[in-house]
Scaffold this motif. Structure first.
Motif, PDB file in Angstrom:
ATOM      1  N   VAL A   2       0.844  -1.203   0.000  1.00 19.44           N
ATOM      2  CA  VAL A   2       0.000   0.000   0.000  1.00 19.44           C
ATOM      3  C   VAL A   2       0.880   1.254   0.000  1.00 19.44           C
ATOM      4  CG1 VAL A   2      -1.630   1.349   1.381  1.00 19.44           C
ATOM      5  CG2 VAL A   2      -2.039  -1.084   1.005  1.00 19.44           C
ATOM      6  N   THR A   3       1.916   1.254   0.823  1.00 17.98           N
ATOM      7  CA  THR A   3       2.827   2.401   0.872  1.00 17.98           C
ATOM      8  C   THR A   3       3.516   2.602  -0.474  1.00 17.98           C
ATOM      9  OG1 THR A   3       3.203   2.091   3.234  1.00 17.98           O
ATOM     10  CG2 THR A   3       4.870   3.349   2.021  1.00 17.98           C
ATOM     11  N   GLN A   4       4.034   1.535  -1.064  1.00 17.88           N
ATOM     12  CA  GLN A   4       4.728   1.638  -2.345  1.00 17.88           C
ATOM     13  C   GLN A   4       3.795   2.133  -3.441  1.00 17.88           C
ATOM     14  OE1 GLN A   4       8.032   1.405  -3.005  1.00 17.88           O
ATOM     15  NE2 GLN A   4       7.435   2.174  -5.010  1.00 17.88           N
ATOM     16  N   MET A   5       2.570   1.608  -3.463  1.00 17.05           N
ATOM     17  CA  MET A   5       1.637   2.019  -4.505  1.00 17.05           C
ATOM     18  C   MET A   5       1.170   3.460  -4.300  1.00 17.05           C
ATOM     19  SD  MET A   5       1.955  -0.430  -6.497  1.00 17.05           S
ATOM     20  CE  MET A   5       0.748  -0.084  -7.767  1.00 17.05           C
ATOM     21  N   ALA A   6       1.152   3.939  -3.062  1.00  9.02           N
ATOM     22  CA  ALA A   6       0.842   5.356  -2.806  1.00  9.02           C
ATOM     23  C   ALA A   6       1.958   6.246  -3.370  1.00  9.02           C
ATOM     24  CB  ALA A   6       0.653   5.605  -1.311  1.00  9.02           C
ATOM     25  N   ILE A   7       3.191   5.813  -3.236  1.00 13.47           N
ATOM     26  CA  ILE A   7       4.329   6.544  -3.814  1.00 13.47           C
ATOM     27  C   ILE A   7       4.202   6.575  -5.333  1.00 13.47           C
ATOM     28  CG2 ILE A   7       6.837   6.463  -4.171  1.00 13.47           C
ATOM     29  CD1 ILE A   7       6.986   5.266  -1.274  1.00 13.47           C
ATOM     30  N   VAL A   8       3.848   5.427  -5.927  1.00 11.15           N
ATOM     31  CA  VAL A   8       3.665   5.345  -7.376  1.00 11.15           C
ATOM     32  C   VAL A   8       2.535   6.282  -7.828  1.00 11.15           C
ATOM     33  CG1 VAL A   8       2.895   3.797  -9.234  1.00 11.15           C
ATOM     34  CG2 VAL A   8       4.603   3.016  -7.581  1.00 11.15           C
ATOM     35  N   SER A   9       1.445   6.285  -7.078  1.00 13.38           N
ATOM     36  CA  SER A   9       0.309   7.150  -7.415  1.00 13.38           C
ATOM     37  C   SER A   9       0.705   8.623  -7.351  1.00 13.38           C
ATOM     38  CB  SER A   9      -0.856   6.874  -6.464  1.00 13.38           C
ATOM     39  OG  SER A   9      -1.961   7.676  -6.794  1.00 13.38           O
ATOM     40  N   PHE A  10       1.436   9.002  -6.312  1.00 17.61           N
ATOM     41  CA  PHE A  10       1.888  10.380  -6.175  1.00 17.61           C
ATOM     42  C   PHE A  10       2.789  10.765  -7.345  1.00 17.61           C
ATOM     43  CE2 PHE A  10       4.880  13.620  -4.697  1.00 17.61           C
ATOM     44  CZ  PHE A  10       3.985  14.623  -4.326  1.00 17.61           C
ATOM     45  N   ALA A  11       3.706   9.879  -7.712  1.00 18.03           N
ATOM     46  CA  ALA A  11       4.594  10.150  -8.845  1.00 18.03           C
ATOM     47  C   ALA A  11       3.784  10.321 -10.130  1.00 18.03           C
ATOM     48  CB  ALA A  11       5.619   9.021  -8.991  1.00 18.03           C
ATOM     49  N   TRP A  12       2.765   9.493 -10.293  1.00 21.29           N
ATOM     50  CA  TRP A  12       1.909   9.579 -11.479  1.00 21.29           C
ATOM     51  C   TRP A  12       1.187  10.929 -11.516  1.00 21.29           C
ATOM     52  CZ3 TRP A  12       1.271   6.250 -15.564  1.00 21.29           C
ATOM     53  CH2 TRP A  12       0.212   6.535 -16.425  1.00 21.29           C
ATOM     54  N   GLU A  13       0.611  11.297 -10.403  1.00 25.91           N
ATOM     55  CA  GLU A  13      -0.172  12.542 -10.329  1.00 25.91           C
ATOM     56  C   GLU A  13       0.694  13.788 -10.514  1.00 25.91           C
ATOM     57  OE1 GLU A  13      -3.408  12.622 -10.358  1.00 25.91           O
ATOM     58  OE2 GLU A  13      -3.628  10.459 -10.086  1.00 25.91           O
ATOM     59  N   THR A  14       1.979  13.717 -10.138  1.00 24.25           N
ATOM     60  CA  THR A  14       2.849  14.884 -10.254  1.00 24.25           C
ATOM     61  C   THR A  14       3.685  14.850 -11.538  1.00 24.25           C
ATOM     62  OG1 THR A  14       4.553  13.788  -8.928  1.00 24.25           O
ATOM     63  CG2 THR A  14       2.997  15.233  -7.769  1.00 24.25           C
ATOM     64  N   GLY A  15       3.430  13.867 -12.387  1.00 26.51           N
ATOM     65  CA  GLY A  15       4.130  13.792 -13.667  1.00 26.51           C
ATOM     66  C   GLY A  15       5.529  13.225 -13.582  1.00 26.51           C
ATOM     67  N   ASP A  16       5.823  12.532 -12.498  1.00 23.95           N
ATOM     68  CA  ASP A  16       7.161  11.985 -12.290  1.00 23.95           C
ATOM     69  C   ASP A  16       7.213  10.479 -12.546  1.00 23.95           C
ATOM     70  OD1 ASP A  16       9.855  12.219 -11.655  1.00 23.95           O
ATOM     71  OD2 ASP A  16       9.523  11.804  -9.541  1.00 23.95           O
ATOM     72  N   ALA A  17       6.148   9.913 -13.122  1.00 26.51           N
ATOM     73  CA  ALA A  17       6.110   8.463 -13.366  1.00 26.51           C
ATOM     74  C   ALA A  17       6.586   8.158 -14.775  1.00 26.51           C
ATOM     75  CB  ALA A  17       4.689   7.943 -13.160  1.00 26.51           C
ATOM     76  N   ASN A  18       7.076   6.942 -14.944  1.00 20.93           N
ATOM     77  CA  ASN A  18       7.521   6.537 -16.285  1.00 20.93           C
ATOM     78  C   ASN A  18       6.459   5.762 -16.989  1.00 20.93           C
ATOM     79  OD1 ASN A  18       7.780   4.482 -14.426  1.00 20.93           O
ATOM     80  ND2 ASN A  18       9.791   3.852 -15.117  1.00 20.93           N
TER      81      ASN A  18
END
Length: 153
Positions: free
Chosen positions: A137-153
């Motif tokens: 859950v913690t890791q996927m929250a980090i992934v979600s935040f990165a996605w929302e801020t445009g920092d995801a690949n």
């Protein structure tokens, strides 16, 4: 991926992909739906999806093979948690088919199913890093935040 894990050549990644869901009654964000995703193509989002299906209970497990997920427009990132040799995909699918679905507990959902489905994958040709539900859950929250801020690949 865990830094001490050796991935044999030719393996496919095992990922958790999350999709944003809306509550149709309130038109507000509900939660993230998780699916296990194994890319089978160089085309983004194309591959094998293993997930809990059904908007409400009773749930069932659905496999979508070498295709796109019906929720792909609502993807909110993914995280690699393991690997599998392509020839072992039938064994992996058999493992996922044996993961029980809990239609009695109101709070049980796709996130619980994914966590339970990843347990027991510790074979030399099929491996998933052991993570608790809390860590996932913690890791996927980090992934979600990165996605929302445009920092995801």
């Amino acid at each position: 991926m865990h830094p001490e894990v050796y991935v044999p050549p030719g393996c496919l990644p095992i990922k958790i992909t999350q999709f944003f869901l809306w509550d149709p009654a309130t038109h507000c964000p509900k939660h993230h739906h998780w699916a296990i995703f194994i890319p089978t193509s160089s085309v983004r989002g194309r591959g094998n999806y293993y997930e809990l299906a059904g908007d409400t209970q009773p749930y069932h497990v659905r496999s979508t093979i070498d295709s796109y997920n019906e929720r792909r427009g609502f993807e909110r990132g993914s995280h690699t948690v393991g690997y599998v040799l392509p020839r072992m995909l039938p064994h992996l699918e058999a493992h996922f088919a044996l993961v029980p679905v809990d239609n009695l507990t109101q709070s049980w959902n796709s996130q619980n199913w994914v966590c339970e489905a990843l347990h027991g994958l510790n074979h030399s040709v099929m491996f998933a890093v052991g993570m608790t539900m809390e860590r996932l859950v913690t890791q996927m929250a980090i992934v979600s935040f990165a996605w929302e801020t445009g920092d995801a690949n």
